[in-house]
Design a protein around this motif. Sequence first.
Motif, short mmCIF file in Angstrom:
data_model
loop_
_atom_site.label_atom_id
_atom_site.label_comp_id
_atom_site.label_asym_id
_atom_site.label_seq_id
_atom_site.Cartn_x
_atom_site.Cartn_y
_atom_site.Cartn_z
N ARG A 24 32.70 55.63 52.29
CA ARG A 24 32.73 55.14 50.82
C ARG A 24 33.97 54.15 51.15
O ARG A 24 34.94 54.25 51.78
CB ARG A 24 33.01 56.05 49.77
CG ARG A 24 31.81 57.07 49.54
CD ARG A 24 30.48 56.40 49.09
NE ARG A 24 30.56 55.70 47.91
CZ ARG A 24 30.50 56.22 46.81
NH1 ARG A 24 30.01 57.47 46.64
NH2 ARG A 24 30.51 55.51 45.67
N LEU A 25 34.00 53.02 50.13
CA LEU A 25 35.20 52.05 49.94
C LEU A 25 36.07 52.71 49.09
O LEU A 25 35.62 52.89 47.90
CB LEU A 25 34.45 50.60 49.60
CG LEU A 25 33.47 50.12 50.50
CD1 LEU A 25 33.14 48.71 49.89
CD2 LEU A 25 34.06 50.02 51.85
N ALA A 26 37.24 52.82 49.47
CA ALA A 26 38.29 53.47 48.77
C ALA A 26 38.67 52.62 47.45
O ALA A 26 39.05 53.15 46.51
CB ALA A 26 39.60 53.63 49.43
N CYS A 27 38.53 51.16 47.58
CA CYS A 27 38.55 50.48 46.32
C CYS A 27 37.57 50.30 45.34
O CYS A 27 37.72 50.06 43.98
CB CYS A 27 38.90 49.05 46.84
SG CYS A 27 37.37 48.29 47.63
N GLN A 28 36.43 50.99 45.67
CA GLN A 28 35.30 50.84 44.36
C GLN A 28 35.11 52.41 44.02
O GLN A 28 34.40 52.37 43.12
CB GLN A 28 34.06 50.24 45.32
CG GLN A 28 34.33 48.95 45.92
CD GLN A 28 34.69 48.09 44.65
OE1 GLN A 28 33.78 47.75 43.74
NE2 GLN A 28 35.71 47.27 44.57
N LEU A 29 35.42 53.39 45.15
CA LEU A 29 34.97 54.86 44.68
C LEU A 29 35.94 55.35 43.72
O LEU A 29 37.07 55.31 43.87
CB LEU A 29 34.95 55.69 45.87
CG LEU A 29 34.80 57.12 45.73
CD1 LEU A 29 33.18 57.26 45.00
CD2 LEU A 29 34.74 58.03 47.00
#
Length: 574
Positions: free
Chosen positions: A336-341
């Motif tokens: 997953r993308l840390a900036c969006q999760l």
Amino acid sequence: MTSDVKKHFWSESRIRKTRLATGLVVFVFLSMHMANHAAGLLSVAAADHVRRWLLMFWRTLPGTVVLYGSLLAHMGLSLRSVYIRRSFTMPKSEAMQIILGLVVPLLIIDHIVSTRVASSLFHLRDNYESVVSAMWITSPFDGWRQSIAIVILWIHGCIGIHFWLRYRPWYEASRAGFLAIAIVLPVLSLLGFVVMGRALSGVDFWLNALPGEYNDPTGLTDEEAAVIKSIRWSLYGAFFLSLGAVLILRIIRRLKERAHLISVRYANGQTVRIPKGFTLLEASRLAGLSHYAVCGGKGQCSTCRVQVMDGWMQLPPADSLEQGTLDRIKAAPGVRLACQLRPTANLTVMPLMVAMPQSATVDSSLEVVPGRERDIAVLFCDLRHFTMLTENRLPFDIVFLLNRYFAVVGHAVEEAGGRLDKFIGDGAMALFGIGGTPEEACRQALKAASSIIAGMQELNRQLSNELTSPLRIAIGIHTGPAVVGTLGYGGVRSLTAIGDTVNVASRLESVAKEFETQLVVSEPVAVLAGLDVPDAAGRNVAIRGRSSLLKVFLLDEKLRQTLGLSEPAPAPGS
């Protein structure tokens, strides 16, 4: 159904685009306004003449709605971004943009009310003569404040423009021009203001005035001034109330969230407790962990991606922005993308791109370029049967031979406008189009290939008495997107490219060996370079990792001459 449509309409992507669009409107107006000030270097009358032309749109009803609607919307969305941000731990550039954005309204409200509002309500003459004389003669403090406001607003806008354009392929080559404009325009604007102020301070300017003409003095009555004052303080109050409401709502939210904390455990054993609603990137910053996010946490890259090791089945689904990026990189399950999760339950994660200490990775003598996707052309070349040629040679003889070969390749690449990436054994890799267009990149790569072939012919002639058989070259060229950036460790780092395009170019060099030809190019290279290659020269070849075949062209000596790609070998002694 209605809620889904509403959620999609007010998605973060749309809100971010709206904020960008409204900011651009204000930035365009500011640029025109500063250019108008710069006309004051000629005269007050010249600046006022330019002003009349510029206000032909901005003082109309549509222009007023667009400008002030954009200003209010941009300010509202900026306050919203302050509210939704879970942590104020952020890079300095982001912090600077937020701080400047909050300071701007305090500096421009008075100017807007004194000019646009007063002109609309009481038909106050707000030309350059009246406004500059008020700021230069009547109240120099207002002049200083407005000058500072212009500089701050300009810096805020330039930071936003930079964040917006920094990953565009053409931006790198245009940065010098943008920087020049960013410096020159505010300087000329402030100089124009000074020149007009000095002109208005002179007695001659006022003695030359005629009643009812250009600088006919007008002003507000005491009642009108009181109305303007009340409007000014109302706007100040509205701004402070809005900012205060945002801060109060943040405090209320934080108090509520304390009862619903979740644990994020990292692979190194560190654990951080965060409220639901925080992104993983915010969690890392809150914990003081180094976490890559080249795009600034906007979901436009995958450098912040993490592997969720435990608890990934309980994660909320990825939105369209995050899913699009994950699909693009063909992410494995649990990535997953840390900036969006925004996790809603305890989980364990491992960042996939670990940031190393700056002191260990940065050499001050080498510019660090973050990974950026660009459309480039990649050239691979290799000597055929080189091992057989060197079996009975001394090591120093082999070094001499390779250095002569490397010189041919390096000179050809640099002369064509490319960048020599690396030498691997008796092979070489070169990049073209890092700062240009794909069409130009393909033409440069073909030019370099022709020069390499011609240079090898001359090298064979010069070493004919030393070689048992001529040196034979195999070259492959492909074009497409690749991630270009600085890779390596410590002092052993270089600007290079990675991605499918590089792998395919390497494969085409092998295809050249298989078909006993010197040069093989992919169909996209031929198309972008404008080559009219006959179908008879085409082949469909399999590329490892690709399900479909790739069409390539075998460019032998005769065909290269027909296409105008063949270069004569350098003259002896050249």
